[in-house]
Design a protein around this motif. Sequence first.
Motif, PDB file in Angstrom:
ATOM      1  N   LEU A  35       0.835  -1.204   0.000  1.00 27.51           N
ATOM      2  CA  LEU A  35       0.000   0.000   0.000  1.00 27.51           C
ATOM      3  C   LEU A  35       0.868   1.252   0.000  1.00 27.51           C
ATOM      4  CD1 LEU A  35      -2.724   1.448   0.223  1.00 27.51           C
ATOM      5  CD2 LEU A  35      -2.552   1.228   2.713  1.00 27.51           C
ATOM      6  N   GLY A  36       1.936   1.246   0.806  1.00 26.92           N
ATOM      7  CA  GLY A  36       2.831   2.397   0.846  1.00 26.92           C
ATOM      8  C   GLY A  36       3.419   2.701  -0.515  1.00 26.92           C
ATOM      9  N   CYS A  37       3.870   1.666  -1.213  1.00 24.72           N
ATOM     10  CA  CYS A  37       4.418   1.859  -2.566  1.00 24.72           C
ATOM     11  C   CYS A  37       3.339   2.326  -3.535  1.00 24.72           C
ATOM     12  CB  CYS A  37       5.028   0.549  -3.072  1.00 24.72           C
ATOM     13  SG  CYS A  37       6.548   0.062  -2.236  1.00 24.72           S
ATOM     14  N   ALA A  38       2.140   1.732  -3.443  1.00 25.38           N
ATOM     15  CA  ALA A  38       1.058   2.099  -4.356  1.00 25.38           C
ATOM     16  C   ALA A  38       0.673   3.564  -4.178  1.00 25.38           C
ATOM     17  CB  ALA A  38      -0.155   1.199  -4.110  1.00 25.38           C
ATOM     18  N   ALA A  39       0.624   4.050  -2.918  1.00 24.19           N
ATOM     19  CA  ALA A  39       0.267   5.444  -2.662  1.00 24.19           C
ATOM     20  C   ALA A  39       1.304   6.390  -3.258  1.00 24.19           C
ATOM     21  CB  ALA A  39       0.134   5.676  -1.158  1.00 24.19           C
ATOM     22  N   SER A  40       2.583   6.041  -3.107  1.00 27.84           N
ATOM     23  CA  SER A  40       3.654   6.882  -3.632  1.00 27.84           C
ATOM     24  C   SER A  40       3.635   6.898  -5.160  1.00 27.84           C
ATOM     25  CB  SER A  40       5.005   6.371  -3.118  1.00 27.84           C
ATOM     26  OG  SER A  40       6.069   7.103  -3.672  1.00 27.84           O
ATOM     27  N   ILE A  41       3.494   5.725  -5.757  1.00 28.80           N
ATOM     28  CA  ILE A  41       3.486   5.634  -7.224  1.00 28.80           C
ATOM     29  C   ILE A  41       2.268   6.350  -7.797  1.00 28.80           C
ATOM     30  CG2 ILE A  41       3.291   4.030  -9.164  1.00 28.80           C
ATOM     31  CD1 ILE A  41       4.930   2.029  -7.453  1.00 28.80           C
ATOM     32  N   THR A  90       8.031  12.615  -5.726  1.00 29.03           N
ATOM     33  CA  THR A  90       7.242  11.412  -5.959  1.00 29.03           C
ATOM     34  C   THR A  90       7.985  10.381  -6.805  1.00 29.03           C
ATOM     35  OG1 THR A  90       6.171  12.446  -7.874  1.00 29.03           O
ATOM     36  CG2 THR A  90       5.080  12.663  -5.744  1.00 29.03           C
ATOM     37  N   GLY A  91       8.792  10.850  -7.769  1.00 31.24           N
ATOM     38  CA  GLY A  91       9.522   9.915  -8.627  1.00 31.24           C
ATOM     39  C   GLY A  91      10.628   9.188  -7.886  1.00 31.24           C
ATOM     40  N   VAL A  92      11.565   9.958  -7.331  1.00 31.22           N
ATOM     41  CA  VAL A  92      12.651   9.338  -6.560  1.00 31.22           C
ATOM     42  C   VAL A  92      12.086   8.669  -5.316  1.00 31.22           C
ATOM     43  CG1 VAL A  92      14.773   9.807  -5.259  1.00 31.22           C
ATOM     44  CG2 VAL A  92      14.373  10.963  -7.439  1.00 31.22           C
ATOM     45  N   GLY A  93      11.070   9.297  -4.708  1.00 34.09           N
ATOM     46  CA  GLY A  93      10.446   8.707  -3.531  1.00 34.09           C
ATOM     47  C   GLY A  93       9.857   7.338  -3.814  1.00 34.09           C
ATOM     48  N   SER A  94       9.223   7.175  -4.966  1.00 36.30           N
ATOM     49  CA  SER A  94       8.638   5.880  -5.318  1.00 36.30           C
ATOM     50  C   SER A  94       9.715   4.822  -5.504  1.00 36.30           C
ATOM     51  CB  SER A  94       7.796   6.016  -6.590  1.00 36.30           C
ATOM     52  OG  SER A  94       6.680   6.854  -6.365  1.00 36.30           O
ATOM     53  N   LEU A  95      10.813   5.179  -6.144  1.00 41.56           N
ATOM     54  CA  LEU A  95      11.909   4.215  -6.319  1.00 41.56           C
ATOM     55  C   LEU A  95      12.468   3.788  -4.963  1.00 41.56           C
ATOM     56  CD1 LEU A  95      13.830   5.808  -9.338  1.00 41.56           C
ATOM     57  CD2 LEU A  95      12.326   3.816  -9.365  1.00 41.56           C
ATOM     58  N   ILE A  96      12.566   4.711  -4.038  1.00 42.62           N
ATOM     59  CA  ILE A  96      13.083   4.383  -2.710  1.00 42.62           C
ATOM     60  C   ILE A  96      12.079   3.524  -1.943  1.00 42.62           C
ATOM     61  CG2 ILE A  96      13.784   5.380  -0.488  1.00 42.62           C
ATOM     62  CD1 ILE A  96      14.904   7.760  -2.128  1.00 42.62           C
ATOM     63  N   HIS A  97      10.792   3.771  -2.141  1.00 44.90           N
ATOM     64  CA  HIS A  97       9.779   2.907  -1.540  1.00 44.90           C
ATOM     65  C   HIS A  97       9.949   1.465  -2.014  1.00 44.90           C
ATOM     66  CE1 HIS A  97       7.597   6.409  -0.053  1.00 44.90           C
ATOM     67  NE2 HIS A  97       6.662   5.626   0.462  1.00 44.90           N
ATOM     68  N   VAL A  98      10.100   1.302  -3.328  1.00 43.82           N
ATOM     69  CA  VAL A  98      10.257  -0.046  -3.881  1.00 43.82           C
ATOM     70  C   VAL A  98      11.526  -0.699  -3.348  1.00 43.82           C
ATOM     71  CG1 VAL A  98      10.601  -1.364  -6.015  1.00 43.82           C
ATOM     72  CG2 VAL A  98       8.939   0.513  -5.960  1.00 43.82           C
ATOM     73  N   TYR A  99      12.620   0.040  -3.324  1.00 44.47           N
ATOM     74  CA  TYR A  99      13.889  -0.467  -2.786  1.00 44.47           C
ATOM     75  C   TYR A  99      13.717  -0.928  -1.342  1.00 44.47           C
ATOM     76  CZ  TYR A  99      18.799  -0.098  -1.154  1.00 44.47           C
ATOM     77  OH  TYR A  99      20.038  -0.319  -0.600  1.00 44.47           O
ATOM     78  N   SER A 100      12.901  -0.203  -0.586  1.00 43.95           N
ATOM     79  CA  SER A 100      12.725  -0.500   0.831  1.00 43.95           C
ATOM     80  C   SER A 100      12.008  -1.826   1.065  1.00 43.95           C
ATOM     81  CB  SER A 100      11.949   0.624   1.522  1.00 43.95           C
ATOM     82  OG  SER A 100      12.641   1.851   1.420  1.00 43.95           O
ATOM     83  N   ILE A 101      11.263  -2.300   0.069  1.00 46.95           N
ATOM     84  CA  ILE A 101      10.605  -3.603   0.214  1.00 46.95           C
ATOM     85  C   ILE A 101      11.641  -4.678   0.491  1.00 46.95           C
ATOM     86  CG2 ILE A 101       9.291  -5.399  -0.994  1.00 46.95           C
ATOM     87  CD1 ILE A 101       7.833  -3.195  -2.491  1.00 46.95           C
ATOM     88  N   GLY A 102      12.752  -4.630  -0.261  1.00 49.39           N
ATOM     89  CA  GLY A 102      13.810  -5.608  -0.046  1.00 49.39           C
ATOM     90  C   GLY A 102      14.680  -5.273   1.150  1.00 49.39           C
ATOM     91  N   TYR A 103      15.012  -3.982   1.300  1.00 54.10           N
ATOM     92  CA  TYR A 103      15.942  -3.596   2.371  1.00 54.10           C
ATOM     93  C   TYR A 103      15.342  -3.849   3.746  1.00 54.10           C
ATOM     94  CZ  TYR A 103      19.590  -0.905   4.719  1.00 54.10           C
ATOM     95  OH  TYR A 103      20.639  -0.538   5.526  1.00 54.10           O
ATOM     96  N   MET A 104      14.053  -3.621   3.903  1.00 56.30           N
ATOM     97  CA  MET A 104      13.393  -3.772   5.207  1.00 56.30           C
ATOM     98  C   MET A 104      12.619  -5.082   5.315  1.00 56.30           C
ATOM     99  SD  MET A 104      14.254  -0.936   6.728  1.00 56.30           S
ATOM    100  CE  MET A 104      13.131  -0.783   8.117  1.00 56.30           C
ATOM    101  N   ALA A 105      12.921  -6.042   4.444  1.00 53.37           N
ATOM    102  CA  ALA A 105      12.128  -7.278   4.377  1.00 53.37           C
ATOM    103  C   ALA A 105      12.074  -8.017   5.699  1.00 53.37           C
ATOM    104  CB  ALA A 105      12.687  -8.186   3.279  1.00 53.37           C
TER     105      ALA A 105
END
Length: 626
Positions: free
Chosen positions: A33-39, A95-110
């Motif tokens: 949801l966090g990634c979807a909101a940012s994207i 929003t652009g760089v923020g969305s990429l960082i959100h996606v990256y965080s899925i793996g980093y904070m797994a």
Amino acid sequence: MTTPVWLTIALPLVGAAILLLGGRRTDTWGHLLGCAASIASFVVGAVLFTDMLGRDAEHRTIHENLFSWVPVAELQVDFGLQLDQLSMCFVLLITGVGSLIHVYSIGYMAEDPDRRRFFAYLNLFLAAMLLLVLADNYLGLYVGWEGVGLASYLLIGFWAHKPSAATAAKKAFVVNRVGDMGLAIAIFAMFANIGSISYEGVFAAAPQLSDGALTFIGLLLLLGACAKSAQVPLQSWLGDAMEGPTPVSALIHAATMVTAGVYLIVRSGPVFELSPTAQLAVVIVGAVTLMFGAIIGCAKDDIKKALAASTMSQIGYMVLAAGLGPVGYAFAIMHLLTHGFFKAGLFLGAGSVMHAMNDEVDMRRYGGLRKALPITFATFGLGYLAIIGVPPLAGFFSKDGIIEAALGAGGVKGPILGATAILGAGITAFYMTRVMLMTFFGEKRWAPEAHPHESPKVMTWPMILLAVGSVGSGAAFAINGTLERWLEPVVGAHEVHHVAPVWVVTTVILAVVAVGIVIAYRMYGVRPVPEEAPAGSLLTVAARSDLGGDAFNEEVFMVPGQALTRGLVKMDDGAIEGVAGGLASLVSRTSRGLRRLQTGFARSYALAMLAGAALLAGAILAVQLW
């Protein structure tokens, strides 16, 4: 029908609310949801950008008044948003760089049990930052400003079970409150002198203000910018803020939050342009900070703190350019945008290295990682080439533009500022080459338990996309003056005064950069890197301690503050408590004396009444006889 601007803010704000209020029930899908909101917010921003391109340059600004916000006597403030060419740059970056960082965080904070809460804070940050850049008045900007500070505090201290993280969060919060107070007083001064705090009202009335009022407001706005953008003398919080998860460093302390001060200065350009004193102060702060951060970056062995010092320095370049007025605004924003790509990519690359090395941050424990982490090496390497200004990568166009604008400044400022900026470029090349060599080249210095491996695709793809931006964004903004023409209706146009042919200036800059690379290679590429840092020179020792930033704050602010507090406590215990205690004692003694007259015996009261009557009769008789 035009897409509502408020949607860009509402989407991440609703995402944060759902994740925070939903609690553990949202753990399994909260990160999605966090990634979807940012994207989704980025998609709305892209639609608005497309719509803006379809209109004439002079008619691209969108105003939205959502509701009456503060209808109090003479203070009438609507909750309004303003989307123009300047704020659009920030919307797409956030929003652009923020969305990429959100996606990256899925793996980093797994593996983090509180990952859902982390994404809620990221969404909250995006919403606050978007409000900051979209508000059409200083009060709306201030609400976003405080929201960004809150989200930053929560994210830096996300791992609050670590004392270092909790302390870093408090430090960032306290230092930023100093700047926030400056911004708040500036807003008060605007209303007191103008009767309005909207951008339109302030900028229209600014030419009628006295020089003193303009300088006062400008310096207070600069104080606010110094805290948020980690500029001297309020820069000490940035290095410690690296205690937060690495995606936080990429989003807040590289790509967006620390650029808020630059936005404030550029947005408030009409005020600064009318106050040469305030404008000179901006230039001095930027020049000092770009050198300050560069020197600190040369001595840091912690990969994230080296990049944090680099951020401080690069924001210094932006502030320097913003202080030059219309001639520098476009270059400040250009470097802000290119920096968003390559610095976010560098931080995510550092996070990938840490992910592979069991969260080790000491570069003296790295070495030879280019083969074990080929994608990280390639993307980090492109970010490295971009930040040191190797053509045709992004930093070459934006940083060279700032240097040329600085050289063209009038009077003695030009040579001084230009030389400082060029020297800063050489030092940047040195410390960033040092980071590359110590991390990816040389002999392996890993701990026995380390088994370096490439990060998962959910982390590498955002790094790849940011690397693409690091390569091509500068040319896209600079060729044919694209970004300058885009921003001209908002920040004005001004021709750069070239003190020498462009190719001469470029050659000098590249030569200085090459010298920095060569020195770093001779120190860290040819010689073995010791696993323990050598003692170093006096300057090295000072740089390792952040050039005394904490010591300065302690001696100038904390120690006098503590002494003042102790003095006030003693005054309270002595004078105030003494006076209060003396009055209480006097009342007590008086009460005890009077209490003796209240015996409770009727005969005593009758005798007192008789004596009183006798005295009264005697007094009357004496008066009549007299």
